[in-house]
Design an enzyme around this catalytic site. Structure first.
Site, PDB file in Angstrom:
ATOM      1  N   THR A 189       2.261  24.687  31.518  1.00 14.42           N
ATOM      2  CA  THR A 189       2.706  25.562  31.910  1.00 14.42           C
ATOM      3  C   THR A 189       3.554  26.432  31.073  1.00 14.42           C
ATOM      4  O   THR A 189       4.013  26.987  30.128  1.00 14.42           O
ATOM      5  CB  THR A 189       2.106  26.655  32.332  1.00 14.42           C
ATOM      6  OG1 THR A 189       3.155  26.440  32.996  1.00 14.42           O
ATOM      7  CG2 THR A 189       0.592  26.564  32.707  1.00 14.42           C
ATOM      8  N   ASP A 201       0.293  17.294  43.934  1.00 17.83           N
ATOM      9  CA  ASP A 201       0.740  17.463  43.058  1.00 17.83           C
ATOM     10  C   ASP A 201       1.865  16.461  42.476  1.00 17.83           C
ATOM     11  O   ASP A 201       2.918  16.614  42.073  1.00 17.83           O
ATOM     12  CB  ASP A 201       1.163  19.180  42.869  1.00 17.83           C
ATOM     13  CG  ASP A 201       1.867  18.938  41.126  1.00 17.83           C
ATOM     14  OD1 ASP A 201       0.897  18.707  40.536  1.00 17.83           O
ATOM     15  OD2 ASP A 201       2.144  20.470  40.829  1.00 17.83           O
ATOM     16  N   LYS A 243       0.644  14.312  39.723  1.00 14.22           N
ATOM     17  CA  LYS A 243       0.053  14.385  37.927  1.00 14.22           C
ATOM     18  C   LYS A 243       0.694  12.505  38.206  1.00 14.22           C
ATOM     19  O   LYS A 243       1.281  12.444  37.015  1.00 14.22           O
ATOM     20  CB  LYS A 243       1.098  14.964  37.500  1.00 14.22           C
ATOM     21  CG  LYS A 243       1.247  16.425  37.427  1.00 14.22           C
ATOM     22  CD  LYS A 243       1.979  16.722  36.823  1.00 14.22           C
ATOM     23  CE  LYS A 243       2.441  19.186  37.301  1.00 14.22           C
ATOM     24  NZ  LYS A 243       2.815  18.837  38.347  1.00 14.22           N
ATOM     25  N   LEU A 244      -0.514  11.895  38.544  1.00 14.69           N
ATOM     26  CA  LEU A 244      -0.650  10.947  38.146  1.00 14.69           C
ATOM     27  C   LEU A 244      -0.634  10.266  36.901  1.00 14.69           C
ATOM     28  O   LEU A 244      -2.298  10.872  36.768  1.00 14.69           O
ATOM     29  CB  LEU A 244      -1.539   9.784  39.334  1.00 14.69           C
ATOM     30  CG  LEU A 244      -0.484   9.338  40.482  1.00 14.69           C
ATOM     31  CD1 LEU A 244      -0.839  10.033  41.399  1.00 14.69           C
ATOM     32  CD2 LEU A 244      -1.757   8.021  41.457  1.00 14.69           C
ATOM     33  N   GLY A 301       4.642  29.925  43.095  1.00 19.02           N
ATOM     34  CA  GLY A 301       5.646  29.776  43.943  1.00 19.02           C
ATOM     35  C   GLY A 301       6.632  30.637  43.251  1.00 19.02           C
ATOM     36  O   GLY A 301       6.675  31.542  45.323  1.00 19.02           O
ATOM     37  N   ARG A 302       7.884  30.813  43.246  1.00 17.81           N
ATOM     38  CA  ARG A 302       8.921  31.625  42.850  1.00 17.81           C
ATOM     39  C   ARG A 302       8.596  33.442  43.720  1.00 17.81           C
ATOM     40  O   ARG A 302       9.686  33.677  44.416  1.00 17.81           O
ATOM     41  CB  ARG A 302      10.179  31.282  41.428  1.00 17.81           C
ATOM     42  CG  ARG A 302       9.992  30.056  41.615  1.00 17.81           C
ATOM     43  CD  ARG A 302      10.284  29.968  39.924  1.00 17.81           C
ATOM     44  NE  ARG A 302      10.748  28.720  40.094  1.00 17.81           N
ATOM     45  CZ  ARG A 302      10.879  27.838  38.437  1.00 17.81           C
ATOM     46  NH1 ARG A 302      11.223  28.688  37.912  1.00 17.81           N
ATOM     47  NH2 ARG A 302      10.936  26.531  38.992  1.00 17.81           N
ATOM     48  N   ASP A 349       8.672  24.419  46.431  1.00 14.43           N
ATOM     49  CA  ASP A 349       8.960  23.779  45.847  1.00 14.43           C
ATOM     50  C   ASP A 349      10.761  23.892  46.763  1.00 14.43           C
ATOM     51  O   ASP A 349      11.418  24.516  46.451  1.00 14.43           O
ATOM     52  CB  ASP A 349       9.734  25.050  44.558  1.00 14.43           C
ATOM     53  CG  ASP A 349       8.251  25.227  43.791  1.00 14.43           C
ATOM     54  OD1 ASP A 349       7.563  23.558  43.468  1.00 14.43           O
ATOM     55  OD2 ASP A 349       7.999  25.742  42.912  1.00 14.43           O
TER      56      ASP A 349
END
Length: 233
Positions: free
Chosen positions: A120, A58, A60-61, A211-212, A9
């Site tokens: 989410t 990623d 997301k089409l 991620g974070r 990210d």
């Protein structure tokens, strides 16, 4: 992609390069999302692939079937390992997405393709009042999962809280890729349905995206190793 997938990210390749340098000599599974891809273009994928890391692209089409098919032909040529679409685009769109990947894959081996069920960050109340879906959140996720299976996709993006139900419905080989993963010591931030790596493993996730908890850690390598330890326990 059996290792925990690290969500990169970041906005710039320089940030990515600095981060990946901490893992020198290790092959990682990473997620390139909208922020990074739209800021840098396809070259970001090429640079990461040169380091032999596995990539989940990623984006997301979600569009009409023909547009998504054409887009997937282009994305397949990047040589990524996994891509995704929104299941809400419907069965025909998902079938077209898979077809586009098969046409565009230079080696004949297409990337895995999975579908987002419900984000989410979405609560059941949000889904019912804003999307006007009057079922329970679980019923919506299960419906989208079944639709994705019918369309020939390899799996779905879902919360770990729904992973076991999806496994029972669609089989163990149907991927259950779960974001919203945090170490117990971390905050949930803007995600609602959040679990630890250990709990995700125990309740049926096939893959996790973190991620974070890793990218914002004081020691990203130590944080990654902790995630890996919990995931492989």
């Amino acid at each position: 992609m059996n290792k925990p997938i690290i969500a990169l990210d970041f906005q710039t390749y320089e940030e990515v390069e600095t981060f990946l340098a901490k893992f020198s000599g290790e092959t990682l599974s990473v997620k390139v999302g909208m922020e990074l891809f739209y800021s840098n273009g396809p070259v970001i994928v090429e640079k990461i692939k040169q380091q032999n890391h596995e990539i989940f692209l990623d984006l997301k089409l979600h569009d009409i079937p023909n547009t998504v098919k054409s887009a997937m032909i282009g994305l397949a040529k990047l040589g990524v390992d996994m891509v995704n679409v929104h299941a809400a685009g419907g069965k025909k769109m998902m079938e077209a997405a898979k077809e586009g990947l098969e046409i565009g894959s230079p080696s004949g081996k297409r990337p895995k393709i999975i579908a987002v069920t419900q984000l989410t960050s979405t609560s059941e109340t949000d889904m019912q009042t804003e999307q006007l879906i009057k079922t329970s959140l679980l019923e919506s996720v299960m419906h989208y999962s079944n639709l994705s299976k019918q369309a020939g996709l390899d799996g779905v993006v879902c919360s770990a809280l729904e992973a076991e139900d999806i496994k029972q419905q669609n089989g163990a080989d149907f991927l259950r890729v779960t974001p919203g993963i945090r170490l117990a010591s971390d905050t949930a931030d803007d995600q609602i349905r959040v679990v630890t790596p250990e709990k995700a493993r125990l309740i049926g996730s096939s893959n996790i995206v973190v991620g974070r908890s890793i990218t914002r850690a004081n020691d990203p390598v130590a944080a990654y190793n902790q995630v890996l330890k919990e995931w492989n326990a």
